[in-house]
Motif scaffolding. Structure first.
Motif, PDB file in Angstrom:
ATOM      1  N   CYS A  32       7.973  -1.526   1.364  1.00 57.10           N
ATOM      2  CA  CYS A  32       7.287  -1.514   2.496  1.00 57.10           C
ATOM      3  C   CYS A  32       6.842  -0.350   3.312  1.00 57.10           C
ATOM      4  N   ILE A  33       5.780  -0.268   3.804  1.00 55.82           N
ATOM      5  CA  ILE A  33       5.250   0.886   4.322  1.00 55.82           C
ATOM      6  C   ILE A  33       5.162   0.699   5.992  1.00 55.82           C
ATOM      7  N   ASP A  34       5.648   1.821   6.584  1.00 56.00           N
ATOM      8  CA  ASP A  34       5.437   2.067   8.070  1.00 56.00           C
ATOM      9  C   ASP A  34       4.343   1.955   8.471  1.00 56.00           C
ATOM     10  N   THR A  35       3.819   1.038   9.281  1.00 54.94           N
ATOM     11  CA  THR A  35       2.307   0.722  10.052  1.00 54.94           C
ATOM     12  C   THR A  35       2.692   0.691  11.727  1.00 54.94           C
ATOM     13  N   THR A  49      -5.994  -1.091   7.606  1.00 50.32           N
ATOM     14  CA  THR A  49      -4.578  -1.183   8.083  1.00 50.32           C
ATOM     15  C   THR A  49      -4.208   0.264   8.596  1.00 50.32           C
ATOM     16  N   LEU A  50      -3.454   0.349   9.968  1.00 46.16           N
ATOM     17  CA  LEU A  50      -3.334   1.606  10.257  1.00 46.16           C
ATOM     18  C   LEU A  50      -1.892   2.001  10.016  1.00 46.16           C
ATOM     19  N   PRO A  60      -6.071   4.965   9.125  1.00 47.43           N
ATOM     20  CA  PRO A  60      -6.620   3.830   8.579  1.00 47.43           C
ATOM     21  C   PRO A  60      -6.531   3.993   6.974  1.00 47.43           C
ATOM     22  N   VAL A  61      -6.146   2.954   6.287  1.00 47.51           N
ATOM     23  CA  VAL A  61      -6.375   3.075   4.755  1.00 47.51           C
ATOM     24  C   VAL A  61      -7.676   2.784   4.518  1.00 47.51           C
TER      25      VAL A  61
END
Length: 209
Positions: A32-35, A49-50, A60-61
């Motif tokens: 899980c990545i923090d966004t 996705t930010l 942004p990705v």
């Protein structure tokens, strides 16, 4: 702050080719990545996705890269037990994925307050970091405008850096094409510093987490 223009589609395509042709740093599916919207599994993240970064706020990705490979031998994922690097639950990454180590251990060995160390080097001599072989594993990585420190399950580590100083050795054919297409960009790309200094293997051999 210097504004970095988004990479061109051709440059993104070349970065993706390097990813598929080499054994680069990646997160395992399920990480899980923090966004800005909270934690999101890496496989659910899309371009745009930010993602929260340590140095430049939400970024942004530009592209999400993935591949499924054998999870044994040199490509077996490395598992970090909960709490080893601030991760609130176990975290699986590829052996070459560089994790950020900070504090007195980093300073004693390198003189730097924060450094990047490949996961497989951190696993050497550790009871809390170990190889976890499996039949197959799907690896994901996230490409931004620059090399970033991002957070997965609370642990800081690197984003994808396709054009680092060792790119010529890792992907000579792709780099030759890059030189033909963007000759003016190559020197700048190869000079681009990683988001943190990288600990040398002989220093990492003394590190215990």
């Amino acid at each position: 702050m210097t504004v970095v223009p988004p990479p061109s589609v051709s440059l993104l395509d070349l970065a993706e080719r390097i990813f598929h042709e080499t054994e680069l740093a990646c997160f395992v599916a399920g990480s899980c990545i923090d966004t800005v919207s909270g934690e999101i599994a890496v496989e659910e993240i899309t371009a745009g996705t930010l993602v929260l970064t340590a140095d430049h706020g939400p970024q942004p990705v530009r592209r999400v890269l993935s591949k499924t490979v054998s999870g044994r031998g040199a490509l077996a994922p490395v598992c970090f037990d909960a709490g080893v690097l601030g991760n609130h639950r176990p975290l699986l990454v590829s052996p070459n994925h560089r994790m950020m180590v900070w504090g007195w251990r980093a300073e004693i060995l390198t003189g730097e307050p924060e450094v990047l160390v490949p996961a497989d080097l951190l696993a050497q001599g550790s009871d809390r970091i170990r190889s976890r072989p499996m039949d197959s594993v799907t690896y994901y990585h996230l490409l931004f405008d620059r090399h970033e420190i991002i957070f997965s399950q609370g642990a800081p580590s690197e984003s994808y850096q396709p054009f680092g100083q060792d790119a010529e050795e890792r992907a000579p054919a792709v780099m030759a094409e890059l030189r033909a297409l963007f000759p003016e960009l190559v020197p700048e790309l190869l000079r681009a510093a990683p988001a943190r200094p990288c600990m040398a293997p002989h220093e990492a051999a003394l590190l215990r987490l």
